[in-house]
Design a protein around this motif. Sequence first.
Motif, PDB file in Angstrom:
ATOM      1  N   PHE A   1       8.732  -1.338  17.110  1.00 26.37           N
ATOM      2  CA  PHE A   1       9.647  -1.481  18.238  1.00 26.37           C
ATOM      3  C   PHE A   1       9.097  -2.439  19.273  1.00 26.37           C
ATOM      4  N   SER A   2       7.788  -2.449  19.455  1.00 25.50           N
ATOM      5  CA  SER A   2       7.203  -3.294  20.492  1.00 25.50           C
ATOM      6  C   SER A   2       6.852  -4.690  19.996  1.00 25.50           C
ATOM      7  N   GLY A   3       6.531  -4.813  18.710  1.00 17.17           N
ATOM      8  CA  GLY A   3       6.111  -6.101  18.169  1.00 17.17           C
ATOM      9  C   GLY A   3       4.693  -6.476  18.539  1.00 17.17           C
ATOM     10  N   LYS A   4       3.954  -5.528  19.142  1.00 18.74           N
ATOM     11  CA  LYS A   4       2.612  -5.834  19.644  1.00 18.74           C
ATOM     12  C   LYS A   4       1.670  -6.297  18.532  1.00 18.74           C
ATOM     13  N   ASN A   5       1.779  -5.669  17.355  1.00 13.37           N
ATOM     14  CA  ASN A   5       0.892  -6.017  16.243  1.00 13.37           C
ATOM     15  C   ASN A   5       1.612  -6.784  15.136  1.00 13.37           C
ATOM     16  N   ALA A   6       2.644  -7.505  15.501  1.00 20.96           N
ATOM     17  CA  ALA A   6       3.446  -8.223  14.508  1.00 20.96           C
ATOM     18  C   ALA A   6       2.629  -9.219  13.694  1.00 20.96           C
ATOM     19  N   LYS A   7       1.589  -9.773  14.288  1.00 23.35           N
ATOM     20  CA  LYS A   7       0.828 -10.828  13.616  1.00 23.35           C
ATOM     21  C   LYS A   7      -0.041 -10.319  12.460  1.00 23.35           C
ATOM     22  N   ILE A   8      -0.238  -9.011  12.355  1.00 22.84           N
ATOM     23  CA  ILE A   8      -1.121  -8.502  11.293  1.00 22.84           C
ATOM     24  C   ILE A   8      -0.397  -8.354   9.963  1.00 22.84           C
ATOM     25  N   VAL A   9       0.930  -8.505   9.947  1.00 19.67           N
ATOM     26  CA  VAL A   9       1.702  -8.369   8.703  1.00 19.67           C
ATOM     27  C   VAL A   9       2.251  -9.722   8.284  1.00 19.67           C
ATOM     28  N   ASP A  10       2.629  -9.812   7.011  1.00 19.31           N
ATOM     29  CA  ASP A  10       3.171 -11.076   6.501  1.00 19.31           C
ATOM     30  C   ASP A  10       4.565 -11.350   7.044  1.00 19.31           C
ATOM     31  N   HIS A  11       5.360 -10.287   7.173  1.00 19.71           N
ATOM     32  CA  HIS A  11       6.707 -10.413   7.735  1.00 19.71           C
ATOM     33  C   HIS A  11       6.947  -9.222   8.653  1.00 19.71           C
ATOM     34  N   HIS A  12       7.391  -9.501   9.865  1.00 18.03           N
ATOM     35  CA  HIS A  12       7.637  -8.434  10.830  1.00 18.03           C
ATOM     36  C   HIS A  12       9.135  -8.277  11.076  1.00 18.03           C
ATOM     37  N   PHE A  13       9.562  -7.015  11.195  1.00 20.44           N
ATOM     38  CA  PHE A  13      10.968  -6.709  11.434  1.00 20.44           C
ATOM     39  C   PHE A  13      11.072  -5.835  12.684  1.00 20.44           C
ATOM     40  N   THR A  14      12.217  -5.913  13.338  1.00 23.73           N
ATOM     41  CA  THR A  14      12.451  -5.104  14.528  1.00 23.73           C
ATOM     42  C   THR A  14      13.352  -3.920  14.190  1.00 23.73           C
ATOM     43  N   SER A  15      13.590  -3.069  15.164  1.00 26.72           N
ATOM     44  CA  SER A  15      14.295  -1.813  14.914  1.00 26.72           C
ATOM     45  C   SER A  15      15.761  -1.983  14.543  1.00 26.72           C
TER      46      SER A  15
END
Length: 317
Positions: free
Chosen positions: A172-186
């Motif tokens: 929900f926050s996206g704070k750690n989005a960079k640690i994954v290959d693809h990030h998705f939101t809620s």
Amino acid sequence: MKLSQPNILVYDPNHAEEYAESVRESGFTAARAATTYEEAEKFLPGTEVILGWKFPTELLSSPNASSVRWFQSMGAGVNDLVTDSSIPEDILLTRIVDQFGTYISEYVFAYLLHIVKDVPRMRQAQTGRKWDSFLSDTLAAKTIGVAGLGSIGVEIVRKARAFDLKVHGLSFSGKNAKIVDHHFTSNQWRDFVKDLDFLILTLPLTNETYHVINRDILYAMKPESCLVNVGRGALIAENDLQAVLKDGHLKAAVLDVFETEPLPKDHDFYSLPNVYVTSHLSGPSTVAGVTQFFADNLKRYLNQQTLLGIVDRKRGY
């Protein structure tokens, strides 16, 4: 700095004295233990800080609790406390953070390997004295999706890298989005789950996450994918999951948490062949771990510093 140690009430129906003794050994001698409603009511007057698990919270709105300023939960999940109207707004709530990642990530990968390597087939061959030399699968190059990228989710991602998995994440926050290959939101749940081989739930329970995994999301997953819930039981609409599993959609569901705990003995989850049921044990609260966290927070409290694990009641965790 506060000049004197606060009076502390340690409440746990089973292990209160063990926790209280550990708190005293940490240098905070004004700690009393309670295991019952009556004991908690007796010790509340003059209590400033509570370290508690399954505390009778209705007492907190009584005159006896007028001195309480801070409630430290022994666990990570606090949805029951956040929604409890009997806890006055001026009592600060904190939860345990950054302690469960190792335990829970090991639990997750124990089951992923169990399923992928088909350990039941190996055991069956041994029991039947049968030489069954089959080709088992691998985690490498498969896609894992971690819903919830707090400290637990981060540790699952770290271990996933060691197994050469592709890693997707939703937060929900996206704070750690960079640690994954693809990030998705809620608002991208369907896109998030559609390519996953493994969906891991580590989310807290809030109004936004209640029954977020429902029939539509489950059928958006690949038929051979696996679901693991180590977050909160009510993240999943359990009736929907039962129907989907009975329909043969999903290879397996690993469930450590449930809407009703203990899980009723007549529940279908116990008998479904593609469901693994465990007793909310993936992330244990240990006396040593909880006491260390609490002692560190007490030092912050005495020095009037910001506490760790502060609960945002509006956010829900």
